[in-house]
Design an enzyme around this catalytic site. Structure first.
Site, short mmCIF file in Angstrom:
data_model
loop_
_atom_site.label_atom_id
_atom_site.label_comp_id
_atom_site.label_asym_id
_atom_site.label_seq_id
_atom_site.Cartn_x
_atom_site.Cartn_y
_atom_site.Cartn_z
N GLY A 150 -72.01 -56.55 -23.35
CA GLY A 150 -71.16 -55.41 -22.97
C GLY A 150 -71.63 -54.58 -21.80
O GLY A 150 -71.24 -53.42 -21.67
N SER A 151 -72.43 -55.16 -20.90
CA SER A 151 -72.87 -54.34 -19.76
C SER A 151 -71.72 -54.08 -18.79
O SER A 151 -71.67 -53.02 -18.15
CB SER A 151 -74.06 -54.99 -19.04
OG SER A 151 -73.67 -56.14 -18.34
N ASN A 152 -70.79 -55.01 -18.68
CA ASN A 152 -69.63 -54.75 -17.81
C ASN A 152 -68.73 -53.67 -18.40
O ASN A 152 -68.20 -52.83 -17.67
CB ASN A 152 -68.85 -56.04 -17.54
CG ASN A 152 -69.46 -56.83 -16.40
OD1 ASN A 152 -69.40 -56.42 -15.25
ND2 ASN A 152 -70.09 -57.95 -16.73
N MET B 287 -65.94 -65.12 -24.47
CA MET B 287 -66.32 -66.52 -24.32
C MET B 287 -65.26 -67.51 -24.80
O MET B 287 -65.58 -68.57 -25.33
CB MET B 287 -67.65 -66.77 -25.04
CG MET B 287 -68.79 -65.90 -24.54
SD MET B 287 -69.01 -65.98 -22.74
CE MET B 287 -69.78 -67.60 -22.61
N ARG B 288 -63.99 -67.15 -24.63
CA ARG B 288 -62.90 -68.05 -25.02
C ARG B 288 -61.83 -68.05 -23.95
O ARG B 288 -61.71 -67.09 -23.21
CB ARG B 288 -62.20 -67.53 -26.29
CG ARG B 288 -63.02 -67.59 -27.47
CD ARG B 288 -62.38 -66.88 -28.65
NE ARG B 288 -63.34 -66.88 -29.70
CZ ARG B 288 -63.57 -67.91 -30.49
NH1 ARG B 288 -62.82 -68.99 -30.40
NH2 ARG B 288 -64.52 -67.88 -31.39
N LEU B 289 -61.02 -69.11 -24.00
CA LEU B 289 -59.84 -69.14 -23.14
C LEU B 289 -58.75 -68.33 -23.82
O LEU B 289 -58.67 -68.31 -25.05
CB LEU B 289 -59.36 -70.57 -22.96
CG LEU B 289 -60.12 -71.42 -21.95
CD1 LEU B 289 -59.58 -72.84 -21.96
CD2 LEU B 289 -60.03 -70.82 -20.56
N ASN C 39 -60.51 -60.78 -15.45
CA ASN C 39 -61.77 -61.34 -15.92
C ASN C 39 -62.81 -61.19 -14.81
O ASN C 39 -62.46 -61.12 -13.64
CB ASN C 39 -61.58 -62.84 -16.24
CG ASN C 39 -62.85 -63.49 -16.76
OD1 ASN C 39 -63.55 -62.92 -17.59
ND2 ASN C 39 -63.16 -64.67 -16.26
N HIS D 164 -66.18 -63.16 -13.33
CA HIS D 164 -66.88 -64.45 -13.42
C HIS D 164 -68.10 -64.41 -12.50
O HIS D 164 -68.00 -63.99 -11.35
CB HIS D 164 -65.93 -65.58 -12.99
CG HIS D 164 -66.56 -66.92 -13.14
ND1 HIS D 164 -66.77 -67.53 -14.36
CD2 HIS D 164 -67.05 -67.79 -12.21
CE1 HIS D 164 -67.35 -68.69 -14.18
NE2 HIS D 164 -67.54 -68.87 -12.89
C1 GRF Z 1 -71.26 -61.61 -17.21
O1 GRF Z 1 -72.16 -62.36 -16.48
C2 GRF Z 1 -69.85 -61.98 -16.80
O2 GRF Z 1 -69.75 -62.34 -15.47
C3 GRF Z 1 -69.56 -63.16 -17.66
O3 GRF Z 1 -70.18 -62.88 -18.90
C4 GRF Z 1 -71.26 -61.97 -18.69
C5 GRF Z 1 -70.98 -60.78 -19.57
O4 GRF Z 1 -72.01 -59.84 -19.57
N1 GRF Z 1 -68.13 -63.36 -17.79
P1 GRF Z 1 -71.82 -58.45 -20.31
O5 GRF Z 1 -71.45 -58.75 -21.76
O6 GRF Z 1 -70.73 -57.70 -19.61
O7 GRF Z 1 -73.14 -57.76 -20.20
#
Ligand code: GRF
Length: 211
Positions: free
Chosen positions: A20-22, A98-100, A115, A117
């Site tokens: 969840g860092s994003n 982690m899913r489509l 999303n 990536h």
């Molecule tokens: C990130 O590297 C993002 O690009 C990928 O999954 C990772 C998620 O990291 N889709 P976080 O859970 O947001 O820390």
């Protein structure tokens, strides 16, 4: 050319599977007042995902919805759609999900599922993008925020950031360098939605000048 949205406050839903860092970077940007948005709901498909804890700490509603509790993928996704709808979510940000996502989900939020990536798409789609970049010997990699379509990491590209690949890099060091950029571009992509600056033409996203 189609305008994606007119300017205005954006209600965001987060769909995530892990750390969840994003999510945190987006929530921080909202708290700073850099984007006029509100995170209405976080859903994780994993019970022990750190993102749920982080959401609770920030007093954001969280929900764990596990695919294995449903008869099939469609019923599972219908539950997600209904949960986001009843939370009045307009845009769903996948943040380490982690899913489509399936057709019904995509059609329920047209041009409004995004999303992030960890590669410069269209290179290195799918899992282990940083490893793929190292194995390919590229000098630069980076990250991409894109709209989600039926394919895996194939949707219209909104923003990208570039990082160099060092000769001593391993997967972890490259991932960390890329992650720092992810945290800068994800909320900026959401801000473009808030400001009504996104237009789509086929696979191309056009960003209008700020008025
Ligand atoms: C990130 O590297 C993002 O690009 C990928 O999954 C990772 C998620 O990291 N889709 P976080 O859970 O947001 O820390």
């Amino acid at each position: 050319m189609m305008r994606v949205r007119t300017p205005g406050q954006l209600n965001v839903g987060i769909l995530a599977s892990g750390r969840g860092s994003n999510f945190e970077a987006i929530a921080d940007a909202i708290e700073r007042g850099d984007i006029s948005a509100e995170i209405k709901l976080i859903i994780s498909d994993k019970e022990n995902a750190l993102v749920l804890k982080k959401g609770e700490e920030r007093k954001i509603p969280v929900l764990c919805v596990k695919p294995e509790d449903f008869a099939d993928a469609d019923t599972y996704e219908r539950t997600l759609i209904e949960a986001f709808r009843s939370a009045e979510v307009e845009l769903v940000a996948l943040a380490g999900y982690m899913r489509l996502v399936g057709d019904e989900f995509i059609n329920s939020f047209p041009y409004r599922i995004v999303n992030i990536h960890p590669a410069l798409l269209p290179s290195f789609r799918g899992l282990h993008a940083q490893r793929q970049a190292l194995e390919a010997g590229v000098r630069f990699s980076g990250c991409t925020v894109h709209m989600v379509d039926q394919g895996m990491d194939t949707g219209p590209i909104i923003l990208q950031a570039v990082v160099p690949v060092d000769k001593d890099d391993d997967e972890e060091s490259l991932a960390n360098r890329i992650l720092a950029e992810e945290h800068k571009i994800y909320w900026r992509a959401l801000r473009l939605y808030c400001e009504g600056r996104l237009y789509v033409e086929g696979k191309r996203v056009l960003i209008s000048e700020k008025v």
